[in-house]
Design an enzyme around this catalytic site. Structure first.
Site, PDB file in Angstrom:
ATOM      1  N   CYS A   1     -10.113  -5.665   0.844  1.00 29.54           N
ATOM      2  CA  CYS A   1     -11.256  -4.804   1.136  1.00 29.54           C
ATOM      3  C   CYS A   1     -12.238  -4.840  -0.036  1.00 29.54           C
ATOM      4  O   CYS A   1     -11.931  -5.345  -1.125  1.00 29.54           O
ATOM      5  CB  CYS A   1     -10.795  -3.371   1.403  1.00 29.54           C
TER       6      CYS A   1
ATOM      7  N   ASN B   1       0.833  -1.197   0.000  1.00 34.96           N
ATOM      8  CA  ASN B   1       0.000   0.000   0.000  1.00 34.96           C
ATOM      9  C   ASN B   1       0.870   1.250   0.000  1.00 34.96           C
ATOM     10  O   ASN B   1       1.941   1.291   0.621  1.00 34.96           O
ATOM     11  CB  ASN B   1      -0.984   0.008   1.173  1.00 34.96           C
ATOM     12  N   VAL B   2       0.424   2.268  -0.725  1.00 32.94           N
ATOM     13  CA  VAL B   2       1.190   3.506  -0.872  1.00 32.94           C
ATOM     14  C   VAL B   2       0.251   4.684  -0.631  1.00 32.94           C
ATOM     15  O   VAL B   2      -0.762   4.824  -1.316  1.00 32.94           O
ATOM     16  CB  VAL B   2       1.819   3.618  -2.285  1.00 32.94           C
ATOM     17  N   GLU B   3       0.596   5.524   0.334  1.00 35.98           N
ATOM     18  CA  GLU B   3      -0.161   6.736   0.624  1.00 35.98           C
ATOM     19  C   GLU B   3       0.734   7.947   0.369  1.00 35.98           C
ATOM     20  O   GLU B   3       1.929   7.896   0.641  1.00 35.98           O
ATOM     21  CB  GLU B   3      -0.641   6.724   2.084  1.00 35.98           C
TER      22      GLU B   3
ATOM     23  N   HIS C   1      -3.853   0.839  -3.119  1.00 34.14           N
ATOM     24  CA  HIS C   1      -4.029  -0.319  -2.251  1.00 34.14           C
ATOM     25  C   HIS C   1      -3.026  -1.405  -2.648  1.00 34.14           C
ATOM     26  O   HIS C   1      -2.614  -1.488  -3.814  1.00 34.14           O
ATOM     27  CB  HIS C   1      -5.444  -0.871  -2.371  1.00 34.14           C
TER      28      HIS C   1
END
Length: 289
Positions: free
Chosen positions: A99, A57-59, A70
């Protein structure tokens, strides 16, 4: 910008790293950018070639959270960038199932209901194997809207696009053909608005990615995010991270109803402030009668 040893492992490498038979998560944390959630999610998948692919995951600090990547999206982009045709097994971090957002995105892969999902408890124990169909039984999928002969996500396609004139020079000449190649691989069967992005770092290395659409729209993966997956997978930028990106090209149709320009510009201005961003338009090559 520390990197994991590899985002793609051969069957032999996977066995040595204890992530096979059929697939198990390593104990060590992968490279994850999660400054807000602090959740270090990893996704592993076995493709039709037997190779193991990694997704994280990368924010992005300074950007709305819905621009995040995601781990399962990262994984699918990794499969697509490596021309892997199928996903057979998927495992996510212990105690985590894909999810709803990602379950819907995975539907774009042909025979998606049969993808095997490996679930464990928070300790990585009590493993169970379920199908994607059992996690999303009442689903909207491409089979409801697309003819059988339309390529699905991960399948080869060429959108028959060429760059529109006049010829405009750009300081990074390798990016225009890379962007055109990316838009021609774009998966946009619902909007008919393909787009592709090519990036270059300070070392002159080129990366690319393309828009990957979902029938549910929101789970779609933008072309910039897909190109950033390529950047991370191929160890782009070194310790400078995304700030090492110095050039970017977006290729899309000028009259597209779904346009990526404003979003792409916002993302790149935020994470790569020294990036020279340009947009080039394309059109469909007329078919001979």
């Amino acid at each position: 910008m520390a990197q994991p040893s590899s985002f793609v492992l051969t069957p032999k490498e996977a066995k040595s790293a204890s992530v096979s038979d059929p697939i198990h998560l390593p104990l060590q944390d992968p490279f994850v950018l999660a400054p807000f959630s602090t959740l270090k999610v990893i996704a592993l998948g076995i493709g039709s070639s037997g190779q193991v692919f990694v997704g994280v995951n990368v924010e992005f600090p300074g950007l709305p959270l819905h621009h995040s990547i995601h781990a399962e999206q990262f994984l699918v982009a990794n499969l697509a960038l490596n021309s892997e045709l199928k996903l057979n097994y998927l495992a996510v971090s212990p105690g985590v199932a894909p999810c709803g957002h990602c379950r819907q995105f995975l539907q774009e892969i042909r025979e998606a209901p049969e993808i095997k999902i490996i679930l464990t408890d928070e300790n990585g124990d009590n493993e169970s194997l379920v199908s994607l169909e059992s996690l999303l039984p009442e689903r909207l999928g491409p089979d409801s809207l697309l003819p059988e002969n339309v390529p699905r996500l991960l399948e080869p396609c060429h959108n028959g696009l060429t760059l529109a004139g006049p010829v405009v020079p750009y300081r990074y000449p390798d990016l225009k053909p890379a962007g055109l190649a990316a838009v021609n691989r774009s998966y946009a069967p619902y909007s008919k608005c393909p787009s592709g992005v090519a990036l270059v770092d300070r070392q002159g290395k080129v990366y690319s990615g393309w828009y990957m659409e979902s029938v549910a729209y929101n789970p779609s993966l933008g072309p910039v995010q897909a190109a950033l997956v390529d950047y991370m997978v191929r160890c782009g930028g070194g310790d400078g991270g995304f700030k090492e990106i110095v050039g970017a090209v977006l290729v899309e149709k000028k009259d597209a109803e779904v346009r990526q320009e404003q979003t792409a510009r916002m993302i790149l201005e935020t994470i790569a402030p020294n990036c020279d961003f340009k947009v080039f338009h394309c059109y469909e090559i007329p078919k001979e009668n």
